[in-house]
Design a protein around this motif. Structure first.
Motif, short mmCIF file in Angstrom:
data_model
loop_
_atom_site.label_atom_id
_atom_site.label_comp_id
_atom_site.label_asym_id
_atom_site.label_seq_id
_atom_site.Cartn_x
_atom_site.Cartn_y
_atom_site.Cartn_z
N PRO A 107 11.55 9.42 7.32
CA PRO A 107 10.96 9.95 6.08
C PRO A 107 10.12 8.92 5.33
CG PRO A 107 13.26 10.59 6.27
CD PRO A 107 13.01 9.56 7.33
N TRP A 108 10.54 7.65 5.38
CA TRP A 108 9.79 6.62 4.69
C TRP A 108 8.53 6.25 5.46
CZ3 TRP A 108 11.14 5.33 -0.14
CH2 TRP A 108 12.44 5.63 -0.56
N VAL A 109 8.67 6.10 6.77
CA VAL A 109 7.51 5.73 7.59
C VAL A 109 6.44 6.81 7.52
CG1 VAL A 109 6.75 5.26 9.95
CG2 VAL A 109 8.89 4.33 9.13
N ALA A 110 6.84 8.05 7.43
CA ALA A 110 5.87 9.15 7.36
C ALA A 110 4.97 9.03 6.15
CB ALA A 110 6.60 10.49 7.35
N GLN A 111 5.41 8.26 5.13
CA GLN A 111 4.62 8.13 3.90
C GLN A 111 3.72 6.89 3.91
OE1 GLN A 111 6.77 9.16 0.14
NE2 GLN A 111 8.59 9.21 1.46
N VAL A 112 3.79 6.07 4.95
CA VAL A 112 2.91 4.90 5.04
C VAL A 112 1.47 5.37 5.17
CG1 VAL A 112 2.28 2.88 6.40
CG2 VAL A 112 4.69 3.45 6.07
N LEU A 155 0.82 -1.21 0.00
CA LEU A 155 0.00 0.00 0.00
C LEU A 155 0.86 1.26 0.00
CD1 LEU A 155 -2.25 -2.03 0.48
CD2 LEU A 155 -3.25 -0.46 2.16
N THR A 156 2.00 1.21 0.68
CA THR A 156 2.90 2.36 0.67
C THR A 156 3.47 2.57 -0.74
OG1 THR A 156 3.52 1.96 2.97
CG2 THR A 156 4.96 3.39 1.69
N ALA A 157 3.86 1.48 -1.40
CA ALA A 157 4.40 1.58 -2.76
C ALA A 157 3.35 2.14 -3.72
CB ALA A 157 4.88 0.21 -3.23
N ILE A 158 2.12 1.68 -3.58
CA ILE A 158 1.05 2.16 -4.47
C ILE A 158 0.80 3.66 -4.25
CG2 ILE A 158 -1.43 2.03 -4.94
CD1 ILE A 158 -1.25 -0.98 -4.39
N SER A 159 0.76 4.09 -2.97
CA SER A 159 0.48 5.50 -2.69
C SER A 159 1.59 6.41 -3.18
CB SER A 159 0.26 5.69 -1.19
OG SER A 159 1.45 5.42 -0.46
N ILE A 160 2.84 5.90 -3.20
CA ILE A 160 3.96 6.70 -3.70
C ILE A 160 3.96 6.72 -5.23
CG2 ILE A 160 6.48 6.84 -3.85
CD1 ILE A 160 6.61 5.70 -1.02
N ALA A 161 3.69 5.55 -5.85
CA ALA A 161 3.70 5.47 -7.31
C ALA A 161 2.52 6.18 -7.94
CB ALA A 161 3.72 4.00 -7.74
N PHE A 162 1.39 6.15 -7.25
CA PHE A 162 0.17 6.79 -7.78
C PHE A 162 -0.38 7.75 -6.73
CE2 PHE A 162 0.53 2.49 -9.51
CZ PHE A 162 0.56 2.76 -10.88
#
Length: 500
Positions: free
Chosen positions: A316-321, A183-190
């Motif tokens: 920085p990465w966790v903040a985007q989960v 879900l994190t990858a999807i939210s970053i990619a899209f």
């Protein structure tokens, strides 16, 4: 000594497969910790980093000092509710002082074995506790699902699909961990309008530092923090003991509750010294840890260490989960926590057991206070038990015309709840010349029972009757000799001393 060390080592490392399972399960527990700790930090009126620091420190200490392997502890809601008033009135530094004092209280409670009080918590109360917690875990996710776009619902749905369907293909990696990554990858990619962890509050930017609270160390401060510290200590121990019992049931194993008390106390003292709030066992995260294979102390340690790793170096990465991933995990935890079989048991078990369970659930959900629900459940269990035992007490009355003797044969338990009923069976103005009270099948439990028997005998003797009390067992006789020795005067010598 050698067997104890071997057992302790086995709790840490029971083979490579168990270690890998513990590590992955502990990582899942970390992601389940984050949203709840942040939410409870807001409840207590403190920055999220205070709750996160506390959860990290408590997790590390409890992994070594706790009595229940695989149990995850951290800054929990029940303690946050108690702490909120102290923070509002006096600020964070007084909360840190109260946290240290609460830990010291818990250490003392563990040393004097107060964990034995858990024996008074019935299975119905434990079931109600678990069901109420499942409802509270789910209800805590509702705010994250209100006022959001359809993207959030889609992501939650996808997260639940991953969590429940992936294990059918492979269980090598816990599906909640895959859920977070995907879900994190999807939210970053899209990019889409989604709330992320970074939106929930200020995350830690550095490691916690050791230091004493900045408060005056005097009696005035003690008077302020002591009541809150005692309440936090009691609530924290109650929730930890209940959580440990649930894990015992899930894993079909036993644990040292006294050691869990002292371990939690040490963890809370450390949390206060490192600038964190007091905590306790977190049943939702613990159940998730156990469901995904966590069995040893390593899973508890990983949950604490990984929390620090994801909160500081990987901030920085966790903040985007996306929050949707965490909501999906917590929905899964709430579903697996709820005892669905208890609904079926409502029609099979005694009605009083169902009433106790439902009352525990209702009070806990209404107050959002687990300790209040358990207290009500324990109280109702005690009342129902006393009522049941009272109904088993019997007094039969016979009369021997030849000797003009009234014989009272008593059976059952005589204590504060049945003493009045016991006394009502005697005709204190009986015209018979003698009365014999046979207690062979009865037992006197307390001074209320002794007082009732003493009143009956004294009143009959004042009305001219010759009263004999026979059949007292040893424990009842000691109680009578100590608190009502005159009542035994006139007891026939033919009755053996061992039963008088």
């Amino acid at each position: 000594m050698t067997s104890s060390l071997s057992h302790y080592r086995a709790e840490w490392f029971d083979g490579l497969h168990a270690a890998r399972r513990d590590i992955l399960a502990g990582m899942v527990g970390t992601f389940a910790l984050i949203p709840e700790v942040i939410a409870f930090s807001f409840v207590a009126g403190i920055d999220p980093e205070v709750g996160l620091f506390a959860s990290f420190v408590i997790g590390i200490v409890i992994a070594f000092a706790g009595g229940r392997p695989a149990m995850i502890s951290g800054a929990a809601g029940s303690v946050a509710l108690v702490a909120a008033a102290l923070v509002h009135a006096h600020g964070l530094q007084y909360l840190l002082a109260a946290t240290i004092l609460a830990g010291l209280f818990q250490i003392v409670f563990g040393l004097v074995k107060l964990d034995v009080l858990m024996r008074f918590v019935s299975r119905s109360v434990r079931t109600g506790f678990v069901n109420a917690l499942a409802i509270l875990i789910f209800s805590a996710q509702v705010p994250q699902m209100v006022g959001v776009t359809w993207h959030s619902y889609a992501m939650i749905g996808l997260g639940l699909a991953i969590i429940y369907l992936l294990p059918r293909v492979s269980s090598a990696i816990p599906s909640p961990l895959i859920c977070v990554v995907v879900l994190t990858a999807i939210s970053i990619a899209f990019p889409m309008p989604l709330r992320v962890i970074g939106d929930l509050g200020r995350l830690p930017t550095s490691l916690p530092s050791l230091g004493l609270p900045h408060v005056p160390f005097d009696l005035a401060t003690l008077r302020i923090v002591a009541p809150y510290a005692l309440a936090m200590a009691a609530v924290g121990l109650l929730e930890s003991m209940m959580t440990a019992r649930v894990v015992d049931d899930l894993t079909e194993s036993t644990s040292s509750k006294a050691r869990e008390c002292t371990g939690l106390g040490l963890a809370n003292v450390a949390a206060g010294l490192f600038g964190g709030i007091a905590g306790c066992g977190m049943i939702g995260q613990t159940v998730g840890n156990v469901r995904y294979g966590g069995r040893g102390r390593l899973s508890t340690l990983v949950a604490g260490v990984f929390l620090l790793i994801v909160m500081v170096p990987l901030r920085p990465w966790v903040a985007q989960v996306p929050v949707a991933a965490l909501v999906a995990i917590m929905i899964m935890v709430s579903i697996s926590t709820f005892s669905w079989s208890s609904l079926r048991d409502l029609g099979r078990h005694p009605k009083v057991s169902g009433v106790v369970m439902l009352a525990t659930v209702a009070v806990t959900v209404a107050t959002h206070d687990l300790s209040a629900g358990v207290a009500v459940g324990v109280l109702l269990s005690g009342v129902f038990f006393a009522f049941k035992v009272t109904r088993l007490m019997r007094v039969t009355v016979d009369h021997d015309p030849a000797t003009d003797t009234r014989l009272y044969t008593v059976s059952g338990q005589i204590f504060f709840a049945s003493a009045e009923i016991f006394a009502d069976h005697f005709d204190l103005r009986d015209t018979a010349r003698q009365a014999r009270i046979d207690l062979t099948a009865a037992h006197l439990w307390d001074i209320t029972a002794v007082g009732a028997l003493e009143d009956v005998v004294s009143t009959m003797r004042r009305h001219g009757m010759v009263v004999e009390v026979i059949g007292l067992n040893a424990a009842s006789a000691i109680l009578m000799d100590r608190h009502a020795p005159l009542t035994m005067a006139g007891t026939p010598e033919s009755v053996p001393a061992s039963v008088i």
